[in-house]
Scaffold this active site. Structure first.
Site, mmCIF file in Angstrom:
data_model
loop_
_atom_site.group_PDB
_atom_site.id
_atom_site.type_symbol
_atom_site.label_atom_id
_atom_site.label_comp_id
_atom_site.label_asym_id
_atom_site.label_seq_id
_atom_site.Cartn_x
_atom_site.Cartn_y
_atom_site.Cartn_z
ATOM 1 N N ARG A 1 58.975 53.493 41.419
ATOM 2 C CA ARG A 1 57.952 52.355 41.364
ATOM 3 C C ARG A 1 58.217 51.034 42.006
ATOM 4 O O ARG A 1 59.618 50.599 41.556
ATOM 5 C CB ARG A 1 57.656 52.434 39.889
ATOM 6 C CG ARG A 1 56.531 53.311 39.518
ATOM 7 C CD ARG A 1 56.263 53.278 38.159
ATOM 8 N NE ARG A 1 55.531 52.020 37.468
ATOM 9 C CZ ARG A 1 55.215 52.145 36.177
ATOM 10 N NH1 ARG A 1 55.253 52.945 35.284
ATOM 11 N NH2 ARG A 1 55.096 50.788 35.845
ATOM 12 N N ARG B 1 46.332 45.939 25.626
ATOM 13 C CA ARG B 1 47.640 45.066 26.021
ATOM 14 C C ARG B 1 47.480 43.609 25.653
ATOM 15 O O ARG B 1 48.296 42.712 25.982
ATOM 16 C CB ARG B 1 47.768 45.288 27.515
ATOM 17 C CG ARG B 1 49.101 46.137 27.816
ATOM 18 C CD ARG B 1 49.678 45.757 28.881
ATOM 19 N NE ARG B 1 50.546 46.168 29.773
ATOM 20 C CZ ARG B 1 50.816 47.475 30.243
ATOM 21 N NH1 ARG B 1 50.402 48.399 29.610
ATOM 22 N NH2 ARG B 1 51.680 47.795 31.184
ATOM 23 N N LYS C 1 56.798 55.027 26.398
ATOM 24 C CA LYS C 1 55.312 55.181 26.075
ATOM 25 C C LYS C 1 54.818 56.500 26.935
ATOM 26 O O LYS C 1 54.232 57.368 26.347
ATOM 27 C CB LYS C 1 54.601 53.990 26.324
ATOM 28 C CG LYS C 1 54.733 52.809 25.401
ATOM 29 C CD LYS C 1 53.756 51.631 25.741
ATOM 30 C CE LYS C 1 53.982 51.150 27.167
ATOM 31 N NZ LYS C 1 55.123 50.534 27.534
ATOM 32 N N ARG D 1 64.274 55.019 36.760
ATOM 33 C CA ARG D 1 63.084 55.752 36.495
ATOM 34 C C ARG D 1 62.732 56.450 37.765
ATOM 35 O O ARG D 1 62.856 55.727 38.916
ATOM 36 C CB ARG D 1 62.166 55.191 36.023
ATOM 37 C CG ARG D 1 60.742 55.749 35.849
ATOM 38 C CD ARG D 1 59.718 55.024 34.936
ATOM 39 N NE ARG D 1 59.437 53.880 35.290
ATOM 40 C CZ ARG D 1 58.518 53.200 34.668
ATOM 41 N NH1 ARG D 1 58.070 53.686 33.596
ATOM 42 N NH2 ARG D 1 58.102 52.013 35.025
ATOM 43 N N ARG E 1 57.583 41.472 33.792
ATOM 44 C CA ARG E 1 56.736 42.272 33.094
ATOM 45 C C ARG E 1 57.204 42.078 31.509
ATOM 46 O O ARG E 1 56.344 42.097 30.683
ATOM 47 C CB ARG E 1 57.046 43.940 33.343
ATOM 48 C CG ARG E 1 55.946 44.143 34.779
ATOM 49 C CD ARG E 1 56.645 45.333 35.554
ATOM 50 N NE ARG E 1 56.535 46.560 34.597
ATOM 51 C CZ ARG E 1 57.235 47.670 34.795
ATOM 52 N NH1 ARG E 1 57.994 47.728 35.851
ATOM 53 N NH2 ARG E 1 56.868 48.628 33.811
HETATM 54 P P1 AP5 Z 1 58.618 55.650 30.256
HETATM 55 O O1 AP5 Z 1 57.907 56.525 29.382
HETATM 56 O O2 AP5 Z 1 58.225 55.467 31.875
HETATM 57 O O3 AP5 Z 1 58.068 54.105 29.709
HETATM 58 P P2 AP5 Z 1 56.873 53.437 29.537
HETATM 59 O O4 AP5 Z 1 56.731 52.778 28.262
HETATM 60 O O5 AP5 Z 1 55.644 54.156 29.842
HETATM 61 O O6 AP5 Z 1 56.883 52.406 30.679
HETATM 62 P P3 AP5 Z 1 56.078 51.600 31.628
HETATM 63 O O7 AP5 Z 1 56.997 51.020 32.692
HETATM 64 O O8 AP5 Z 1 55.394 52.807 32.353
HETATM 65 O O9 AP5 Z 1 55.348 50.786 30.998
HETATM 66 P P4 AP5 Z 1 54.494 49.721 31.482
HETATM 67 O O10 AP5 Z 1 53.683 49.473 30.297
HETATM 68 O O11 AP5 Z 1 55.187 48.638 32.011
HETATM 69 O O12 AP5 Z 1 53.874 50.154 32.729
HETATM 70 P P5 AP5 Z 1 52.252 50.690 32.972
HETATM 71 O O13 AP5 Z 1 52.316 51.940 34.038
HETATM 72 O O14 AP5 Z 1 51.575 50.876 31.598
HETATM 73 O O15 AP5 Z 1 60.275 55.407 30.194
HETATM 74 C C1 AP5 Z 1 60.852 54.623 31.083
HETATM 75 C C2 AP5 Z 1 62.263 55.324 31.354
HETATM 76 O O16 AP5 Z 1 63.200 55.396 30.481
HETATM 77 C C3 AP5 Z 1 62.069 56.632 32.000
HETATM 78 O O17 AP5 Z 1 63.044 56.926 33.073
HETATM 79 C C4 AP5 Z 1 62.258 57.722 30.916
HETATM 80 O O18 AP5 Z 1 62.855 58.847 31.452
HETATM 81 C C5 AP5 Z 1 63.524 56.981 30.096
HETATM 82 N N1 AP5 Z 1 63.370 57.157 28.692
HETATM 83 C C6 AP5 Z 1 62.229 57.082 28.077
HETATM 84 N N2 AP5 Z 1 62.505 57.216 26.651
HETATM 85 C C7 AP5 Z 1 64.040 57.424 26.555
HETATM 86 C C8 AP5 Z 1 64.955 57.660 25.520
HETATM 87 N N3 AP5 Z 1 64.332 57.629 24.218
HETATM 88 N N4 AP5 Z 1 66.000 57.422 25.571
HETATM 89 C C9 AP5 Z 1 66.697 57.226 27.183
HETATM 90 N N5 AP5 Z 1 65.671 57.140 28.179
HETATM 91 C C10 AP5 Z 1 64.406 57.156 27.964
HETATM 92 O O19 AP5 Z 1 51.565 49.269 33.957
HETATM 93 C C11 AP5 Z 1 51.888 48.931 35.043
HETATM 94 C C12 AP5 Z 1 50.973 47.770 35.287
HETATM 95 O O20 AP5 Z 1 49.516 48.264 35.421
HETATM 96 C C13 AP5 Z 1 51.155 46.469 34.468
HETATM 97 O O21 AP5 Z 1 52.390 45.704 34.963
HETATM 98 C C14 AP5 Z 1 49.889 45.822 34.843
HETATM 99 O O22 AP5 Z 1 49.788 45.287 36.106
HETATM 100 C C15 AP5 Z 1 48.962 47.125 34.814
HETATM 101 N N6 AP5 Z 1 48.258 47.463 33.558
HETATM 102 C C16 AP5 Z 1 48.499 48.616 33.099
HETATM 103 N N7 AP5 Z 1 47.790 48.702 31.788
HETATM 104 C C17 AP5 Z 1 47.078 47.326 31.741
HETATM 105 C C18 AP5 Z 1 46.146 46.880 30.812
HETATM 106 N N8 AP5 Z 1 46.030 47.439 29.535
HETATM 107 N N9 AP5 Z 1 45.695 45.419 30.923
HETATM 108 C C19 AP5 Z 1 46.321 45.058 32.158
HETATM 109 N N10 AP5 Z 1 47.030 45.648 33.101
HETATM 110 C C20 AP5 Z 1 47.273 46.722 32.880
#
Ligand code: AP5
Ligand code: ZN
Length: 213
Positions: free
Chosen positions: A160, A88, A13, A127, A171
């Protein structure tokens, strides 16, 4: 014009939202990035979110919704935004549609980037994230030109805290329980476009651009 990116942790994402924002000129709103920024600056919000994030749990809805409400009110969102990581939960989805009504905007497309659980663990353990701009890399699938350094701004890359395997598993579990019901919700609203997130990054981008055109 608001676009909601759905998908499990590690689906891509953040990677895709950044490119889509550049190509469309829409704002990129990542709830996770906003929390991490607050954590880095040790704000009240950051201190509150820290425990939840480190445990791989969701930050409570009221806090998250208030944070996004403030973000959506800024001028750079007047034409819309790419929402990455919000909503979410069903309560967040409801709050979003109410907030957008006030702003005279609406969700026009919900791409769902689907990736099986086994792949997610490998992606998150490789990552690397830029401390300065939040850009994400992967040691194998999307390496920076110079190891440990961001291509765009020379910032230091770090891993991270919540990307350790045990936290990743938590997660994914939280995603399946609390977030995956949104897939059906947006499917029924006629907005869902499923995209195979196991394809190469550029191909996923191409299909996303098609889905939001
Ligand atoms: P990446 O693009 O970083 O993936 P992502 O989907 O953004 O993953 P996140 O881990 O950031 O999402 P998340 O939803 O768990 O975390 P968030 O920060 O929102 O890609 C991942 C890896 O794969 C990278 O190394 C990339 O290079 C590689 N890659 C990408 N595409 C690829 C492909 N096609 N092929 C090969 N490799 C690829 O949330 C973190 C925390 O914040 C949560 O746990 C929660 O505690 C809190 N939080 C955030 N939002 C909320 C909410 N709305 N409500 C409540 N708590 C929240
Ligand atoms: Zn950077």
């Amino acid at each position: 014009r608001f676009i909601v990116l759905l998908g499990p942790p590690g689906a891509g994402k953040g990677t895709q939202a950044q490119v889509l924002a550049e190509k469309t000129g829409l704002a990129h709103i990542s709830s996770g990035d906003i929390f991490r920024e607050n954590l880095k600056n040790q704000t009240e919000l950051g201190k509150l979110a820290q425990g939840y994030m480190n445990r791989g749990e969701l930050v409570p809805d009221d806090v998250t919704i208030a944070m996004i409400r403030e973000r959506l009110s800024r001028p750079d969102c007047k034409n819309g935004a790419i929402l990455d990581g919000f909503p979410r939960t069903p309560a967040q989805a409801e709050a979003l549609s109410a907030m957008l009504k006030e702003l005279d905007g609406k969700v026009v497309s919900v791409p769902y980037i689907s990736v099986p659980a086994e792949v997610l663990i490998e992606r998150l353990s490789g990552r690397w994230t830029c401390r300065t701009c939040g850009k994400v890399y992967h040691s194998v699938y999307n390496p920076p030109k110079k190891a440990g350094v961001c291509d765009d701004d020379g910032g230091e890359l770090y891993q991270r805290e919540d990307d350790q395997p045990a936290t990743v598993e938590k997660r994914i579990k939280v995603y399946l329980e609390q977030t995956s019901p949104l897939i059906e919700h947006y499917r029924q609203a006629g907005l869902l476009v499923e995209i195979d997130g196991t394809q190469p990054i550029e191909e996923v981008t191409r299909q996303l651009l098609e889905a939001i055109a």
